[in-house]
Design a protein around this motif. Structure first.
Motif, PDB file in Angstrom:
ATOM      1  N   GLU A   1      37.699 -30.552   1.003  1.00 29.96           N
ATOM      2  CA  GLU A   1      39.008 -29.911   1.197  1.00 29.96           C
ATOM      3  C   GLU A   1      39.503 -29.270  -0.097  1.00 29.96           C
ATOM      4  OE1 GLU A   1      41.846 -32.536   2.991  1.00 29.96           O
ATOM      5  OE2 GLU A   1      40.409 -33.182   4.514  1.00 29.96           O
ATOM      6  N   ALA A   2      39.393 -29.999  -1.208  1.00 30.78           N
ATOM      7  CA  ALA A   2      39.835 -29.474  -2.503  1.00 30.78           C
ATOM      8  C   ALA A   2      38.991 -28.269  -2.908  1.00 30.78           C
ATOM      9  CB  ALA A   2      39.767 -30.561  -3.571  1.00 30.78           C
TER      10      ALA A   2
ATOM     11  N   PHE B   1      25.972 -32.030  -7.595  1.00 27.21           N
ATOM     12  CA  PHE B   1      25.738 -32.228  -6.168  1.00 27.21           C
ATOM     13  C   PHE B   1      27.081 -32.501  -5.513  1.00 27.21           C
ATOM     14  CE2 PHE B   1      22.405 -34.267  -3.122  1.00 27.21           C
ATOM     15  CZ  PHE B   1      22.863 -33.497  -2.083  1.00 27.21           C
ATOM     16  N   TYR B   2      27.450 -31.624  -4.574  1.00 25.25           N
ATOM     17  CA  TYR B   2      28.701 -31.784  -3.841  1.00 25.25           C
ATOM     18  C   TYR B   2      28.462 -32.612  -2.584  1.00 25.25           C
ATOM     19  CZ  TYR B   2      31.004 -28.127  -6.568  1.00 25.25           C
ATOM     20  OH  TYR B   2      31.576 -27.389  -7.573  1.00 25.25           O
ATOM     21  N   PHE B   3      29.061 -33.794  -2.546  1.00 21.31           N
ATOM     22  CA  PHE B   3      29.070 -34.625  -1.345  1.00 21.31           C
ATOM     23  C   PHE B   3      30.400 -34.413  -0.633  1.00 21.31           C
ATOM     24  CE2 PHE B   3      26.069 -36.838  -4.119  1.00 21.31           C
ATOM     25  CZ  PHE B   3      25.012 -37.026  -3.263  1.00 21.31           C
ATOM     26  N   ARG B   4      30.560 -35.006   0.537  1.00 20.33           N
ATOM     27  CA  ARG B   4      31.782 -34.786   1.309  1.00 20.33           C
ATOM     28  C   ARG B   4      33.037 -35.218   0.555  1.00 20.33           C
ATOM     29  NH1 ARG B   4      33.576 -36.757   7.326  1.00 20.33           N
ATOM     30  NH2 ARG B   4      35.697 -36.045   7.080  1.00 20.33           N
ATOM     31  N   ASP B   5      33.013 -36.414  -0.014  1.00 22.86           N
ATOM     32  CA  ASP B   5      34.226 -36.962  -0.617  1.00 22.86           C
ATOM     33  C   ASP B   5      34.192 -37.042  -2.139  1.00 22.86           C
ATOM     34  OD1 ASP B   5      35.516 -37.334   1.841  1.00 22.86           O
ATOM     35  OD2 ASP B   5      34.432 -39.194   2.180  1.00 22.86           O
ATOM     36  N   CYS B   6      33.172 -36.472  -2.754  1.00 25.62           N
ATOM     37  CA  CYS B   6      33.071 -36.511  -4.207  1.00 25.62           C
ATOM     38  C   CYS B   6      32.019 -35.500  -4.664  1.00 25.62           C
ATOM     39  CB  CYS B   6      32.695 -37.911  -4.704  1.00 25.62           C
ATOM     40  SG  CYS B   6      31.051 -38.458  -4.191  1.00 25.62           S
ATOM     41  N   ALA B   7      31.974 -35.326  -5.954  1.00 27.72           N
ATOM     42  CA  ALA B   7      30.912 -34.526  -6.555  1.00 27.72           C
ATOM     43  C   ALA B   7      30.214 -35.391  -7.596  1.00 27.72           C
ATOM     44  CB  ALA B   7      31.472 -33.268  -7.204  1.00 27.72           C
TER      45      ALA B   7
END
Length: 145
Positions: free
Chosen positions: A75-76, A125-131
């Motif tokens: 989202e961010a 690496f971009y994950f859903r809730d973090c990078a």
């Protein structure tokens, strides 16, 4: 390896070819093994039919100096709140970032293994809730159980 985005100072090379993290609950976690850092996560069976639900991938970073998880989520990123929102070509991918890593724009502290060497590669690496970010000499990917 494909260079898929390049600005004057930052270049993103997409490294996740024929695999990616599960988009809803990748559950990334780390294991430290001497000079190797392992990042394990669930693979995406929806985009890549060669994987089944529950299959895990492992990125291994050799000769790493530092790593961190940031709280940037999807989202961010789409709202432009990530330092690479307008630069990185796509959310949810694993990249080698060359050039300006824009470290001054992210305040999350690094976890250091050894003194940082600026000549090391910077991975993102971009994950859903973090990078996840890591500075290391090399990387590899493998399927794990």
């Amino acid at each position: 390896m494909f260079i898929i985005a390049k600005t004057e100072m930052t270049e993103f090379i997409k490294l996740s070819q024929n695999w990616n993290a599960e988009p809803n609950a990748p559950n990334p976690h780390l294991e430290l093994k001497k000079s190797v850092l392992e990042l394990r996560f669930f693979l995406n069976p929806y985009q890549f039919e060669i994987y089944n639900e529950g299959d895990k991938g492992c990125l291994q970073f050799s000769d790493y100096s530092r790593f961190r998880f940031t709280d940037i989520n999807d989202e961010a990123w789409y709202k432009g709140e990530c330092r690479f929102s307008t630069l990185a070509p796509s959310w949810g991918e694993f990249y080698l970032v060359q050039g300006d890593f824009k470290e001054q724009q992210e305040t999350t502290p690094w976890q250091y293994h050894v003194q940082h060497d600026a000549a090391l590669n910077n991975f993102l690496f971009y994950f859903r809730d973090c990078a996840f970010e890591c500075s290391a000499k090399n990387w590899s990917f493998k399927l794990v159980s």
